[in-house]
Design a protein around this motif. Structure first.
Motif, short mmCIF file in Angstrom:
data_model
loop_
_atom_site.label_atom_id
_atom_site.label_comp_id
_atom_site.label_asym_id
_atom_site.label_seq_id
_atom_site.Cartn_x
_atom_site.Cartn_y
_atom_site.Cartn_z
N ALA A 19 55.46 0.10 63.31
CA ALA A 19 55.57 -0.86 62.21
C ALA A 19 55.64 -0.21 60.84
O ALA A 19 56.10 -0.84 59.89
CB ALA A 19 54.39 -1.84 62.24
N LEU A 20 55.18 1.04 60.71
CA LEU A 20 55.17 1.66 59.39
C LEU A 20 55.34 3.17 59.49
O LEU A 20 54.98 3.77 60.49
CB LEU A 20 53.87 1.32 58.64
N PRO A 21 55.90 3.77 58.42
CA PRO A 21 56.02 5.23 58.40
C PRO A 21 54.68 5.85 57.99
O PRO A 21 53.97 5.31 57.15
CB PRO A 21 57.08 5.47 57.33
N VAL A 22 54.34 6.96 58.61
CA VAL A 22 53.09 7.66 58.30
C VAL A 22 53.44 9.04 57.78
O VAL A 22 54.21 9.76 58.40
CB VAL A 22 52.18 7.77 59.55
N GLU A 23 52.87 9.40 56.61
CA GLU A 23 53.16 10.73 56.06
C GLU A 23 51.99 11.69 56.16
O GLU A 23 52.16 12.89 56.01
CB GLU A 23 53.63 10.63 54.61
N ALA A 24 50.79 11.17 56.40
CA ALA A 24 49.62 12.04 56.56
C ALA A 24 48.59 11.34 57.43
O ALA A 24 48.53 10.10 57.46
CB ALA A 24 49.01 12.38 55.19
N ALA A 25 47.78 12.13 58.12
CA ALA A 25 46.74 11.58 58.98
C ALA A 25 45.52 12.49 58.93
O ALA A 25 45.65 13.72 58.88
CB ALA A 25 47.25 11.46 60.41
N TYR A 26 44.36 11.86 58.95
CA TYR A 26 43.08 12.58 58.89
C TYR A 26 42.16 12.01 59.96
O TYR A 26 42.00 10.80 60.07
CB TYR A 26 42.42 12.40 57.52
N ALA A 27 41.54 12.90 60.72
CA ALA A 27 40.59 12.49 61.75
C ALA A 27 39.20 12.92 61.35
O ALA A 27 39.01 14.00 60.77
CB ALA A 27 40.96 13.12 63.09
N GLU A 63 35.97 19.42 69.96
CA GLU A 63 36.78 18.32 69.43
C GLU A 63 36.79 17.17 70.43
O GLU A 63 37.08 17.36 71.61
CB GLU A 63 38.21 18.81 69.18
N PRO A 64 36.49 15.97 69.99
CA PRO A 64 36.50 14.81 70.89
C PRO A 64 37.90 14.55 71.44
O PRO A 64 38.90 14.79 70.76
CB PRO A 64 36.05 13.66 70.00
N PRO A 65 38.00 14.04 72.67
CA PRO A 65 39.30 13.76 73.28
C PRO A 65 40.17 12.81 72.45
O PRO A 65 41.39 12.92 72.47
CB PRO A 65 38.94 13.13 74.62
N ALA A 66 39.56 11.88 71.72
CA ALA A 66 40.35 10.93 70.92
C ALA A 66 41.23 11.67 69.92
O ALA A 66 42.37 11.28 69.69
CB ALA A 66 39.41 9.96 70.20
N ALA A 105 41.62 17.63 59.75
CA ALA A 105 40.24 17.36 60.10
C ALA A 105 39.39 17.17 58.84
O ALA A 105 39.52 17.93 57.88
CB ALA A 105 39.68 18.52 60.92
N LEU A 106 38.56 16.14 58.87
CA LEU A 106 37.59 15.91 57.80
C LEU A 106 36.22 15.71 58.44
O LEU A 106 36.09 14.94 59.40
CB LEU A 106 37.94 14.65 56.99
N GLY A 107 35.22 16.39 57.91
CA GLY A 107 33.85 16.15 58.36
C GLY A 107 33.45 14.71 58.06
O GLY A 107 34.11 14.01 57.29
N ARG A 108 32.38 14.28 58.66
CA ARG A 108 31.96 12.89 58.57
C ARG A 108 31.86 12.38 57.13
O ARG A 108 32.44 11.35 56.78
CB ARG A 108 30.62 12.73 59.28
#
Length: 145
Positions: A65-73, A82-85, A100-103
């Motif tokens: 539904a939308l374009p994604v240019e960045a993602a952070y877990a 690292e969790p399987p998700a 990756a971002l810490g909590r």
């Protein structure tokens, strides 16, 4: 009648009002959505029962539904596996990197005034939170009658 498979009115309204650079939070069932989201963000609760709807399912629909240019877990403290998700998100978002971002850094990023939408799921996996930045629609992607 809409032709898209994304039919949730609140999610559609939020995404239609968001533009390039706006962020979307996909939160697991453990996420503190009442305190760790941007003040202007709309929160949509899809957590009917534990495990019933997870972040992966919502991500799958949003990617069409939308374009994604960045993602952070959100990632666990250093030294923990690292969790399987997160591996699942990396696979779904390829070739886009998932940073990756810490909590607490993740909470700060989700409190950004750029957060347009927070989708709270019933995902019971730990560290299953994902923050997306909306990109630009590529030319020629508009469907014409």
């Amino acid at each position: 009648m809409l032709l898209t498979e994304l039919l949730h009115p609140g999610i559609l309204e939020s995404l239609a009002g968001a533009g390039h650079g706006a962020r979307v939070l996909l939160a697991d069932g453990h996420y503190p959505a009442s305190t760790a989201t941007g003040e202007r963000a709309r929160t949509v609760h899809l957590n009917l029962a534990p495990g019933l709807l997870d972040v992966t399912t919502v991500l799958d629909v949003l990617l069409r539904a939308l374009p994604v240019e960045a993602a952070y877990a959100m990632v666990p403290p250093e030294g923990q596996p690292e969790p399987p998700a997160i591996a699942e998100y990396r696979s779904m978002l390829e070739p886009l990197p998932v940073d990756a971002l810490g909590r607490f850094a993740f909470y700060d990023a989700a409190r950004s005034p750029d957060l347009a939408l927070a989708v709270v799921t019933a995902d019971t996996r730990t560290y299953a939170n994902l923050l997306l930045t909306i990109g630009v629609r590529a030319e020629g992607t508009l469907t014409k009658p």
